[in-house]
Scaffold this active site. Structure first.
Site, PDB file in Angstrom:
ATOM      1  N   MET A   1      -6.264   4.678   1.835  1.00  0.00           N
ATOM      2  CA  MET A   1      -5.097   5.128   2.548  1.00  0.00           C
ATOM      3  C   MET A   1      -5.218   6.629   2.792  1.00  0.00           C
ATOM      4  O   MET A   1      -4.786   7.429   1.988  1.00  0.00           O
ATOM      5  CB  MET A   1      -3.837   4.814   1.735  1.00  0.00           C
ATOM      6  CG  MET A   1      -2.602   5.281   2.376  1.00  0.00           C
ATOM      7  SD  MET A   1      -1.030   4.976   1.522  1.00  0.00           S
ATOM      8  CE  MET A   1      -1.362   3.871   0.229  1.00  0.00           C
ATOM      9  N   PRO A   2      -5.810   7.023   3.919  1.00  0.00           N
ATOM     10  CA  PRO A   2      -5.948   8.452   4.216  1.00  0.00           C
ATOM     11  C   PRO A   2      -4.597   9.116   4.488  1.00  0.00           C
ATOM     12  O   PRO A   2      -3.706   8.518   5.097  1.00  0.00           O
ATOM     13  CB  PRO A   2      -6.805   8.478   5.475  1.00  0.00           C
ATOM     14  CG  PRO A   2      -7.441   7.144   5.556  1.00  0.00           C
ATOM     15  CD  PRO A   2      -6.514   6.195   4.884  1.00  0.00           C
ATOM     16  N   TYR A   3      -4.511  10.360   4.042  1.00  0.00           N
ATOM     17  CA  TYR A   3      -3.347  11.200   4.301  1.00  0.00           C
ATOM     18  C   TYR A   3      -3.891  12.524   4.810  1.00  0.00           C
ATOM     19  O   TYR A   3      -4.664  13.191   4.112  1.00  0.00           O
ATOM     20  CB  TYR A   3      -2.547  11.396   3.013  1.00  0.00           C
ATOM     21  CG  TYR A   3      -1.486  12.460   3.116  1.00  0.00           C
ATOM     22  CD1 TYR A   3      -0.205  12.144   3.549  1.00  0.00           C
ATOM     23  CD2 TYR A   3      -1.760  13.777   2.778  1.00  0.00           C
ATOM     24  CE1 TYR A   3       0.767  13.119   3.643  1.00  0.00           C
ATOM     25  CE2 TYR A   3      -0.790  14.757   2.868  1.00  0.00           C
ATOM     26  CZ  TYR A   3       0.472  14.426   3.299  1.00  0.00           C
ATOM     27  OH  TYR A   3       1.438  15.386   3.392  1.00  0.00           O
TER      28      TYR A   3
END
Length: 67
Positions: A1-3
């Site tokens: 889950m990239p942020y």
């Protein structure tokens, strides 16, 4: 889950430009790292130029000197 958190100075950036940044970053993460776009978060923070410093000076002051 990239942020991804993009910080830019608050200087007339349009909603369309922000949409392009969000789409571009999401696409890049998908292409390079095979990340799922539906779980990729991109946040854009706009910072007043009085709150942004370069080389020990506020951007506001640096810009006044450039004129």
């Amino acid at each position: 889950m990239p942020y991804v958190n993009i910080k830019i100075t608050k200087e007339n950036v349009t909603s369309e430009q922000k949409a392009q940044l969000i789409e571009g970053v999401t696409s890049l993460l998908q292409k390079v790292l095979n990340k799922n776009p539906s779980t990729t978060f991109v946040i854009i923070d706009e910072v007043e130029i009085d709150n942004w410093g370069i080389a020990g000076e506020q951007v506001t002051i640096r810009r006044k000197k450039e004129k």
